[in-house]
Design a protein around this motif. Structure first.
Motif, short mmCIF file in Angstrom:
data_model
loop_
_atom_site.label_atom_id
_atom_site.label_comp_id
_atom_site.label_asym_id
_atom_site.label_seq_id
_atom_site.Cartn_x
_atom_site.Cartn_y
_atom_site.Cartn_z
N MET A 1 47.85 44.06 42.48
CA MET A 1 46.58 43.24 42.27
C MET A 1 45.65 44.34 41.73
N VAL A 2 44.87 43.66 40.67
CA VAL A 2 43.91 44.74 40.10
C VAL A 2 42.52 44.14 40.52
N THR A 3 41.60 45.11 40.79
CA THR A 3 40.18 44.47 40.96
C THR A 3 39.23 45.58 40.27
N ALA A 4 38.45 44.88 39.54
CA ALA A 4 37.41 45.45 38.49
C ALA A 4 36.03 45.36 39.12
N MET A 5 35.22 46.44 39.43
CA MET A 5 34.06 46.39 39.85
C MET A 5 33.07 47.02 38.72
N SER A 6 32.01 46.09 38.65
CA SER A 6 31.00 46.34 37.46
C SER A 6 29.90 47.08 38.04
N VAL A 7 28.88 47.81 36.99
CA VAL A 7 27.84 48.41 37.41
C VAL A 7 26.76 47.78 38.32
N ASP A 8 26.92 46.44 38.28
CA ASP A 8 25.82 45.63 38.93
C ASP A 8 26.65 45.08 40.40
N ARG A 9 27.68 45.79 40.55
CA ARG A 9 28.30 45.43 42.11
C ARG A 9 28.96 43.92 41.98
N TYR A 10 29.31 43.40 40.61
CA TYR A 10 30.08 42.35 40.70
C TYR A 10 31.66 42.72 40.69
N ILE B 1 43.69 49.32 42.67
CA ILE B 1 45.15 48.72 42.43
C ILE B 1 45.29 48.46 43.86
N ARG B 2 45.50 47.18 44.32
CA ARG B 2 45.55 46.73 45.69
C ARG B 2 46.82 45.87 45.90
#
Length: 305
Positions: A110-119, A190-191
């Motif tokens: 699984m892939v997780t993506a963190m954005s600059v605004d913590r989204y 990667i989770r």
């Protein structure tokens, strides 16, 4: 004196040995992935973490933009991406291939993506296989330093995730599978799915109810991007899973109105409205969140606003 023919033969054998070594190295490179660096060297470096070989739990490393450019690229004409509002030529790396290139552990896909605004955007294996999202490296041939601004004002980069096109793969009540297209992406992890979703799975005696399961599927894709359950999920909203849960039980009408039209209740809200959610959809969400409505303890007097 050594005969000339033996000299030529020796040179030929050396050449063959070097060629074999070069070919072997080239073949091994994809399995070795791309280099990881302990420290950031440029604003374009991508922070990575999670279940990676050689990386301790909680540890972070970085990969360089130029190294990402050496991975296999896919070029697409993206249509329907709300970040652009018009068709645009994009090129990037398939997100589903990154666990291999980042040297993830075998059971971490699984892939997780963190954005600059913590989204935080979550990409379970089913989404990766259905929609084939791309980590975008170039827009109309231009690198991130030359990208335009996002619809909300800040620049799109350092990274965004998009698709060539998007066809929903499921529908639950009034919620339709949504394209996960974050901008301002600064980190990928990667989770294992069980680790990411374990804390928000339905619990207790009502966990098997159909409406609870429906609410869970909706909340997992929609709400989990901005509301966190401890260390998992996004924190853009700065309101935890339990805060949302308590509000859903204590004031159902407020909960319904806020989910549909948050800007009418709080003009400063950054939450996306969901005007299409009908009564059955909102009821399913409340049934699900009610499982997490523990009494106030360490959450203080936070409100969903």
């Amino acid at each position: 004196m050594i005969p000339l023919r033996w000299v030529h033969l020796f040179r030929l054998l050396c050449t063959l040995a070097l060629t074999s070594r070069f070919i072997s190295t080239a073949q091994d490179q994809p399995r070795q992935g791309i280099p990881h660096y302990k420290y950031r060297t440029s604003p374009s470096d991508l922070e990575v973490g999670g279940e990676l070989l050689g990386l301790a739990p909680g540890q972070t490393c970085y990969v360089r933009y130029l190294d990402l450019l050496h991975l296999p690229q896919r070029k697409v004409l993206a249509t329907g991406d709300a970040n652009f509002g018009h068709p645009v030529h994009l090129s990037g790396v398939l997100l589903e291939s990154l666990p291999k290139f980042l040297r993830a552990k075998p059971d971490a896909e699984m892939v997780t993506a963190m954005s600059v605004d913590r989204y935080k955007t979550n990409y379970p294996v089913s989404y990766l296989q259905d929609h084939h999202p791309l980590l975008i490296l170039r827009i109309e041939g231009r690198p991130p330093s030359e990208w335009a601004r996002s619809p909300e004002g800040p620049v799109l980069g350092p990274y965004i995730i998009s698709h060539a096109s998007f066809t929903p793969s499921f529908r639950v009540l009034a919620h339709t599978d949504e394209p996960q297209i974050p901008w301002g992406v600064v980190r990928l992890d990667i989770r294992r799915e069980a680790s990411v979703y374990g804390g928000i799975e339905p619990r207790g005696s009502k966990a098997s109810q159909n409406s609870v399961h429906q609410g869970y599927i909706i909340a997992r894709q929609n709400c989990f991007r901005c509301h966190n359950e401890h260390a998992e999920g996004g924190s853009k909203a700065n309101r935890s899973w339990q805060v949302v849960a308590r509000r859903s039980v204590a004031d159902p009408e407020f909960f319904n109105n806020y989910v549909r039209h948050p800007d009418l209740i709080n003009p400063a809200s950054r939450m996306a409205p969901n005007p299409e959610y009908d009564s059955a959809t909102l009821s399913a969400l409340r049934d699900y969140f009610s499982l997490f409505a523990s009494p106030r303890n360490d959450f203080g007097d936070e409100e969903i606003r």
